[in-house]
Scaffold this motif. Structure first.
Motif, PDB file in Angstrom:
ATOM      1  N   ALA A 259     -13.698 -19.510  39.342  1.00  0.00           N
ATOM      2  CA  ALA A 259     -14.239 -19.784  38.012  1.00  0.00           C
ATOM      3  C   ALA A 259     -13.269 -20.677  37.247  1.00  0.00           C
ATOM      4  O   ALA A 259     -12.054 -20.496  37.314  1.00  0.00           O
ATOM      5  CB  ALA A 259     -14.458 -18.477  37.255  1.00  0.00           C
ATOM      6  N   LEU A 260     -13.822 -21.647  36.551  1.00  0.00           N
ATOM      7  CA  LEU A 260     -12.982 -22.497  35.723  1.00  0.00           C
ATOM      8  C   LEU A 260     -12.486 -21.707  34.521  1.00  0.00           C
ATOM      9  O   LEU A 260     -13.273 -21.076  33.811  1.00  0.00           O
ATOM     10  CB  LEU A 260     -13.774 -23.713  35.246  1.00  0.00           C
ATOM     11  CG  LEU A 260     -13.030 -24.664  34.314  1.00  0.00           C
ATOM     12  CD1 LEU A 260     -11.927 -25.384  35.075  1.00  0.00           C
ATOM     13  CD2 LEU A 260     -13.992 -25.678  33.695  1.00  0.00           C
ATOM     14  N   ASP A 261     -11.195 -21.725  34.298  1.00  0.00           N
ATOM     15  CA  ASP A 261     -10.604 -21.046  33.150  1.00  0.00           C
ATOM     16  C   ASP A 261     -10.714 -21.965  31.937  1.00  0.00           C
ATOM     17  O   ASP A 261      -9.863 -22.835  31.715  1.00  0.00           O
ATOM     18  CB  ASP A 261      -9.148 -20.707  33.457  1.00  0.00           C
ATOM     19  CG  ASP A 261      -8.518 -19.830  32.398  1.00  0.00           C
ATOM     20  OD1 ASP A 261      -9.014 -19.842  31.243  1.00  0.00           O
ATOM     21  OD2 ASP A 261      -7.521 -19.146  32.704  1.00  0.00           O
ATOM     22  N   ALA A 329     -21.269 -21.206  24.217  1.00  0.00           N
ATOM     23  CA  ALA A 329     -21.509 -19.776  24.359  1.00  0.00           C
ATOM     24  C   ALA A 329     -21.001 -19.196  25.666  1.00  0.00           C
ATOM     25  O   ALA A 329     -20.481 -18.092  25.696  1.00  0.00           O
ATOM     26  CB  ALA A 329     -23.008 -19.492  24.221  1.00  0.00           C
ATOM     27  N   GLN A 330     -21.129 -19.937  26.767  1.00  0.00           N
ATOM     28  CA  GLN A 330     -20.811 -19.350  28.072  1.00  0.00           C
ATOM     29  C   GLN A 330     -20.008 -20.318  28.946  1.00  0.00           C
ATOM     30  O   GLN A 330     -20.441 -20.669  30.040  1.00  0.00           O
ATOM     31  CB  GLN A 330     -22.099 -18.955  28.801  1.00  0.00           C
ATOM     32  CG  GLN A 330     -22.895 -17.904  28.064  1.00  0.00           C
ATOM     33  CD  GLN A 330     -24.239 -17.634  28.740  1.00  0.00           C
ATOM     34  OE1 GLN A 330     -24.760 -18.470  29.483  1.00  0.00           O
ATOM     35  NE2 GLN A 330     -24.781 -16.478  28.503  1.00  0.00           N
ATOM     36  N   PRO A 331     -18.827 -20.740  28.506  1.00  0.00           N
ATOM     37  CA  PRO A 331     -18.063 -21.668  29.323  1.00  0.00           C
ATOM     38  C   PRO A 331     -17.651 -21.092  30.658  1.00  0.00           C
ATOM     39  O   PRO A 331     -17.390 -21.803  31.606  1.00  0.00           O
ATOM     40  CB  PRO A 331     -16.834 -21.973  28.454  1.00  0.00           C
ATOM     41  CG  PRO A 331     -16.722 -20.780  27.543  1.00  0.00           C
ATOM     42  CD  PRO A 331     -18.133 -20.353  27.280  1.00  0.00           C
ATOM     43  N   GLU A 332     -17.612 -19.759  30.771  1.00  0.00           N
ATOM     44  CA  GLU A 332     -17.186 -19.140  32.023  1.00  0.00           C
ATOM     45  C   GLU A 332     -18.199 -19.369  33.136  1.00  0.00           C
ATOM     46  O   GLU A 332     -17.902 -19.139  34.311  1.00  0.00           O
ATOM     47  CB  GLU A 332     -16.929 -17.638  31.839  1.00  0.00           C
ATOM     48  CG  GLU A 332     -18.190 -16.810  31.554  1.00  0.00           C
ATOM     49  CD  GLU A 332     -18.576 -16.802  30.083  1.00  0.00           C
ATOM     50  OE1 GLU A 332     -17.954 -17.535  29.314  1.00  0.00           O
ATOM     51  OE2 GLU A 332     -19.485 -16.050  29.724  1.00  0.00           O
ATOM     52  N   SER A 333     -19.389 -19.864  32.816  1.00  0.00           N
ATOM     53  CA  SER A 333     -20.378 -20.069  33.860  1.00  0.00           C
ATOM     54  C   SER A 333     -20.085 -21.316  34.685  1.00  0.00           C
ATOM     55  O   SER A 333     -20.705 -21.555  35.708  1.00  0.00           O
ATOM     56  CB  SER A 333     -21.778 -20.188  33.259  1.00  0.00           C
ATOM     57  OG  SER A 333     -21.887 -21.302  32.424  1.00  0.00           O
ATOM     58  N   LEU A 334     -19.143 -22.139  34.229  1.00  0.00           N
ATOM     59  CA  LEU A 334     -18.703 -23.236  35.072  1.00  0.00           C
ATOM     60  C   LEU A 334     -17.848 -22.676  36.200  1.00  0.00           C
ATOM     61  O   LEU A 334     -16.980 -21.840  35.983  1.00  0.00           O
ATOM     62  CB  LEU A 334     -17.848 -24.230  34.267  1.00  0.00           C
ATOM     63  CG  LEU A 334     -18.589 -25.184  33.341  1.00  0.00           C
ATOM     64  CD1 LEU A 334     -17.571 -26.014  32.593  1.00  0.00           C
ATOM     65  CD2 LEU A 334     -19.494 -26.096  34.140  1.00  0.00           C
ATOM     66  N   THR A 335     -18.085 -23.141  37.403  1.00  0.00           N
ATOM     67  CA  THR A 335     -17.286 -22.686  38.520  1.00  0.00           C
ATOM     68  C   THR A 335     -16.685 -23.863  39.250  1.00  0.00           C
ATOM     69  O   THR A 335     -17.148 -24.990  39.144  1.00  0.00           O
ATOM     70  CB  THR A 335     -18.129 -21.875  39.520  1.00  0.00           C
ATOM     71  OG1 THR A 335     -19.195 -22.706  39.995  1.00  0.00           O
ATOM     72  CG2 THR A 335     -18.675 -20.626  38.877  1.00  0.00           C
ATOM     73  N   ALA A 336     -15.622 -23.567  39.991  1.00  0.00           N
ATOM     74  CA  ALA A 336     -15.004 -24.609  40.798  1.00  0.00           C
ATOM     75  C   ALA A 336     -14.668 -24.021  42.150  1.00  0.00           C
ATOM     76  O   ALA A 336     -14.630 -22.815  42.322  1.00  0.00           O
ATOM     77  CB  ALA A 336     -13.743 -25.138  40.130  1.00  0.00           C
TER      78      ALA A 336
END
Length: 336
Positions: A259-261, A329-336
């Motif tokens: 997950a992108l921090d 609202a949900q930046p944690e939904s970006l993944t790497a």
């Protein structure tokens, strides 16, 4: 052994973000590097005369964290290109790339860029001259042809000449360039893409690194090309939807998914912006490259608004970046 040779011998693929005038400056590259540790990044095209006679430090300096990063040169005079390369050597670029693809009027007036597709012998001389002094790989970025040229005839001959001159890699934009009648923007959209021709060139040159560029919209599209090609290069798709770069290390280079921090990214960009402002720069120089980060997420529009408007105000500081990130609202939904 340079990284192109290593990639070719190991079968590894290379993903690159294309050189784009007015976009891929040092601030853009620093931001992109925070999203992918492995993507190959390119400078904007820098004209050889500007390096020789202009503000070298401003044109060539970059953050150490940008590597691997390539310098793209513009020009047609082998002597000037070689002198520019000699100057640039002290800046430690990982690759020197010659622009044989830009169709802009300014480039045409200088008889370089895509015009050089008509003068392959001129490009040959430049590559031979630059290879003599360069410790870094020397590469070419070209079109499949220009104007009334027949790509099926022009491109094989052009590649043969580049290979004979010692080019370490050739990145091919899979469109013709029409030098009269189309704007640079139209030249990226109107001439039809000919992926089969570029793929055929790779099959005919299995021992040469060939990468493809043009019309590639996402990593899935890039992966299809990488089944044939050695490298895939994205331009505006990566710039306008920067979040896709957060998946490059996993999907292209095989790194573990993570997950992108977003908090760490925010803090790194705030610290970078602070250094830039202290050095006399403006916040907007940094944040204008970040507006495409959260495409499709709740709050993305507000994120763009804050970065686009608030960053331009007198005295704007890094806290604007914090405010923009807080709007998503949900930046944690970006993944790497």
């Amino acid at each position: 052994m340079n990284f192109y040779e290593k990639a070719r011998l190991s079968g590894a693929k290379i993903f690159a973000v294309a050189p784009m005038i007015d976009w891929t400056d040092r601030h853009c590259r620093y931001f992109h590097r925070q999203l992918s540790q492995n993507a190959l990044l390119y400078t904007e095209m820098v004209v050889a005369d500007a390096i020789i006679h202009g503000p070298r430090e401003r044109l060539l300096s970059h953050d150490p964290g940008e590597h691997p990063v390539a310098l793209q040169l513009g020009g047609s005079d082998a002597g000037k290109l070689t002198e520019a390369l000699r100057i640039a050597t002290d800046y430690g670029y990982d690759e020197i790339n010659l622009n044989v693809g830009c169709p802009s009027d300014r480039v045409q007036s200088g008889t370089f860029g895509a015009c050089l597709m008509r003068e392959p012998e001129t490009v040959e001389r430049a590559i031979v001259s630059m290879k003599r002094i360069s410790a870094a790989p020397v590469t070419v970025k070209c079109r499949i042809g220009v104007d009334d040229q027949e790509p099926e005839q022009v491109l094989p001959d052009f590649l043969r000449r580049m290979i004979g001159a010692g080019a370490d890699a050739v990145w091919i934009h899979a469109r013709k360039a029409w030098l009269q009648g189309l704007s640079p923007k139209e030249n990226r959209e109107i001439p039809p893409l000919d992926y089969p021709l570029v793929h055929a060139m790779k099959r005919e040159n299995p021992d040469v690194f060939l990468g493809i560029n043009g019309g590639i919209t996402d990593l899935g599209h890039a992966a299809i090309h990488l089944e044939v090609m050695d490298g895939a290069m994205l331009g505006r798709a990566a710039y306008h939807n920067a979040s896709l770069l957060a998946d490059v290390d996993h999907h292209i280079y095989g790194a573990p998914a993570r997950a992108l921090d977003a908090d760490a990214l925010r803090d790194r960009m705030m610290a970078y912006a602070e250094r830039h402002i202290v050095g006399g720069g403006r916040l907007h120089h940094v944040t204008k490259h970040m507006v495409g980060l959260f495409q499709g997420l709740p709050g993305a529009r507000r994120f763009r608004q804050i970065l686009s408007t608030e960053s331009n105000r007198p005295g704007a500081g890094p806290d604007i970046i914090a405010a923009a990130f807080a709007a998503v609202a949900q930046p944690e939904s970006l993944t790497a």
